[in-house]
Design a protein around this motif. Sequence first.
Motif, mmCIF file in Angstrom:
data_model
loop_
_atom_site.group_PDB
_atom_site.id
_atom_site.type_symbol
_atom_site.label_atom_id
_atom_site.label_comp_id
_atom_site.label_asym_id
_atom_site.label_seq_id
_atom_site.Cartn_x
_atom_site.Cartn_y
_atom_site.Cartn_z
ATOM 1 N N ALA A 101 24.944 -90.685 51.849
ATOM 2 C CA ALA A 101 24.747 -90.005 53.139
ATOM 3 C C ALA A 101 25.944 -89.100 53.451
ATOM 4 C CB ALA A 101 24.546 -91.031 54.250
ATOM 5 N N ALA A 102 27.156 -89.591 53.149
ATOM 6 C CA ALA A 102 28.358 -88.791 53.421
ATOM 7 C C ALA A 102 28.358 -87.543 52.536
ATOM 8 C CB ALA A 102 29.605 -89.625 53.163
ATOM 9 N N PHE A 103 27.968 -87.727 51.289
ATOM 10 C CA PHE A 103 27.901 -86.589 50.362
ATOM 11 C C PHE A 103 26.879 -85.550 50.859
ATOM 12 C CE2 PHE A 103 25.635 -84.678 46.750
ATOM 13 C CZ PHE A 103 26.674 -83.944 46.204
ATOM 14 N N GLU A 104 25.719 -86.041 51.256
ATOM 15 C CA GLU A 104 24.673 -85.132 51.763
ATOM 16 C C GLU A 104 25.151 -84.396 53.005
ATOM 17 O OE1 GLU A 104 20.922 -87.946 50.280
ATOM 18 O OE2 GLU A 104 21.272 -87.661 52.433
ATOM 19 N N HIS A 105 25.800 -85.138 53.888
ATOM 20 C CA HIS A 105 26.336 -84.543 55.121
ATOM 21 C C HIS A 105 27.315 -83.411 54.777
ATOM 22 C CE1 HIS A 105 28.155 -84.529 59.175
ATOM 23 N NE2 HIS A 105 29.294 -84.396 58.522
ATOM 24 N N ASN A 106 28.241 -83.709 53.886
ATOM 25 C CA ASN A 106 29.281 -82.719 53.561
ATOM 26 C C ASN A 106 28.706 -81.482 52.881
ATOM 27 O OD1 ASN A 106 31.182 -84.401 54.626
ATOM 28 N ND2 ASN A 106 31.841 -85.259 52.663
ATOM 29 N N ILE A 107 27.746 -81.683 51.994
ATOM 30 C CA ILE A 107 27.221 -80.533 51.245
ATOM 31 C C ILE A 107 26.321 -79.679 52.153
ATOM 32 C CG2 ILE A 107 25.108 -81.467 50.127
ATOM 33 C CD1 ILE A 107 26.318 -80.241 47.482
ATOM 34 N N VAL A 108 25.633 -80.332 53.091
ATOM 35 C CA VAL A 108 24.809 -79.582 54.051
ATOM 36 C C VAL A 108 25.713 -78.766 54.984
ATOM 37 C CG1 VAL A 108 23.361 -79.897 56.126
ATOM 38 C CG2 VAL A 108 22.747 -81.033 53.984
ATOM 39 N N LEU A 138 17.650 -82.819 54.401
ATOM 40 C CA LEU A 138 18.930 -83.550 54.428
ATOM 41 C C LEU A 138 19.660 -83.368 55.751
ATOM 42 C CD1 LEU A 138 20.432 -83.174 50.842
ATOM 43 C CD2 LEU A 138 18.948 -84.961 51.783
ATOM 44 N N ASP A 139 19.526 -82.215 56.346
ATOM 45 C CA ASP A 139 20.169 -82.007 57.642
ATOM 46 C C ASP A 139 19.604 -82.966 58.685
ATOM 47 O OD1 ASP A 139 21.516 -81.132 59.853
ATOM 48 O OD2 ASP A 139 20.319 -79.314 60.124
ATOM 49 N N LEU A 140 18.290 -82.994 58.806
ATOM 50 C CA LEU A 140 17.670 -83.805 59.857
ATOM 51 C C LEU A 140 17.775 -85.298 59.554
ATOM 52 C CD1 LEU A 140 14.610 -81.515 60.638
ATOM 53 C CD2 LEU A 140 16.661 -81.868 62.032
ATOM 54 N N LYS A 141 17.663 -85.645 58.280
ATOM 55 C CA LYS A 141 17.757 -87.056 57.886
ATOM 56 C C LYS A 141 19.076 -87.674 58.342
ATOM 57 C CE LYS A 141 18.085 -89.610 53.490
ATOM 58 N NZ LYS A 141 19.374 -89.519 52.833
ATOM 59 N N ASN A 142 20.172 -86.922 58.172
ATOM 60 C CA ASN A 142 21.498 -87.463 58.476
ATOM 61 C C ASN A 142 22.044 -86.998 59.831
ATOM 62 O OD1 ASN A 142 21.939 -88.800 55.875
ATOM 63 N ND2 ASN A 142 21.925 -86.725 55.037
ATOM 64 N N ALA A 143 21.235 -86.280 60.590
ATOM 65 C CA ALA A 143 21.694 -85.721 61.887
ATOM 66 C C ALA A 143 23.002 -84.965 61.709
ATOM 67 C CB ALA A 143 21.845 -86.819 62.942
ATOM 68 N N THR A 144 23.048 -84.083 60.719
ATOM 69 C CA THR A 144 24.293 -83.385 60.402
ATOM 70 C C THR A 144 24.522 -82.208 61.334
ATOM 71 O OG1 THR A 144 24.255 -84.089 58.106
ATOM 72 C CG2 THR A 144 25.496 -82.101 58.581
ATOM 73 N N LEU A 145 23.711 -81.169 61.230
ATOM 74 C CA LEU A 145 23.861 -80.002 62.111
ATOM 75 C C LEU A 145 22.908 -80.074 63.294
ATOM 76 C CD1 LEU A 145 24.123 -77.638 59.132
ATOM 77 C CD2 LEU A 145 25.723 -77.473 61.023
ATOM 78 N N ALA A 146 21.815 -80.718 63.111
ATOM 79 C CA ALA A 146 20.821 -80.870 64.178
ATOM 80 C C ALA A 146 20.322 -82.320 64.151
ATOM 81 C CB ALA A 146 19.664 -79.892 63.950
#
Length: 434
Positions: free
Chosen positions: A299-306, A69-77
């Motif tokens: 996507a926003a939910f995944e971003h926030n939870i990650v 989920l991190d990489l899919k959404n470009a959240t932390l990396a």
Amino acid sequence: MAHVKFHLGYFTKFGATAWPGDGKEFGSEWADGTYHIELAKMLERAKFDFVLFEDTLIVGDRYGGSMELDLKNATLAPKNDPIPLLPLMAHGTSHIGLIATASTTFYPPYLLARLFSTVDSLTRGRAGWNMVTSSEQNAAANFGLEKLLSPAERYDVAEEYVELTNQLWDSWEEGALVANTETGVYVDHTKVHKIDFVGEHFRSRGPLNSLRSPQGRPVMCQAGASERGRDFSAKNAEVVLGLMTGGVAGMKAYREDIRRRAEGFGRNPDDVKVMFLTPVTILPEGGKKPEMTEAQKQAAFEHNIVMASSSLDVDFSLYDLDSPVPQDITAGGHTSALEHMKKAGREHGTTLRQMFSAGKGSSGMDISGTAEEVADKLMEMMDEIGGDGFLLEGVGFNHQLPDLVDGLVPALQRAGAVRTDYEGTTFREVLREF
Ligand SMILES: Cc1cc2nc3c(=O)[nH]c(=O)nc-3n(C[C@H](O)[C@H](O)[C@H](O)COP(=O)(O)O)c2cc1C
């Protein structure tokens, strides 16, 4: 009635901030800096005090033990190191302050002092350092450490760290550089000093071998929420980053607390600018918030939870998302943020899913509307808080930049709430204009 005048910062990261965007910056184009050079120019046009780059040193897999989920959404990396980006942004601008994050847990202090001194010279006195102690166990593992020290121990280290870097920056007195061709003296050696620092965690002989930079040291920035964090900020920081927790009353109390503590450390509280991270959404005239598609919501939910799993050091995949926030969660990371989440669960029955759903910041405050409406909301808030400023964050990352620069800021300027031009030259001078 005249409004309280306030400062503006912009919060971003050296990553794929436009993902998923309008198709222009989809790929790796951000990584060569072009995108952020343009961003700095735009923010300078609107006379922002500074742009701040958050940073972490991990690919996130705290949520469910997977990087997916991190990489899919470009959240932390992916995220590149923002420090080399600052001089590039400085090249296309002349006044805006440039803050990069660097961790007291992972950078050797001598290297950091030299690096920020160099960057302060390269930016002609516009560098800032966001001091963080880091809260991700993965980052510790990346540096070969078994685990992070406890939050209190990390602050012990950070206190000593800053004492040391300050001494290194001061190891060159002002005026050490004489460059006198008649006497043949480039640097006056009597103005460059060993420091012989011996602490519990660090030792350093000094002096620094880089030239004293225009500001002497970078503008110091920190976000302390805990008791230790607040003291650290009040003692060392010139820009203090706060959250909107507790609404306007909470923000006012936070600022007053930081100012009181700063005074206790013998500082002028006006030298400490408290800036609140404020997500804003600018809507077109007469418009309403566009409905998010299901995919965008997910996507926003995944971003926030990650993000939360990583920064709080909690695997939220282990909890029921549809029950009120469980009271037995313990955090290795930002403990005060978790306490606020638990309180919402206890007092309002808020679930984890609601907590991490789009548009719901942890403060629950929704600052959206036309540029004029958002300007009015910010001014009303700041009149109550009493001063300093907002660290704006466009919801959906940088897509809203034109709305902020060409809509929101001019509305604030017309009302006399923000500057219309810079007076100072260095970042520190700009911050202290009012
Ligand atoms: C606006 C803001 C920006 C932050 N940026 C970073 C960052 O880039 N990297 C990081 O590791 N922590 C970052 N933090 C976390 C803080 O350094 C700090 O750990 C957090 O505010 C909790 O405070 P405490 O450590 O006193 O509990 C940020 C916090 C805030 C509020």
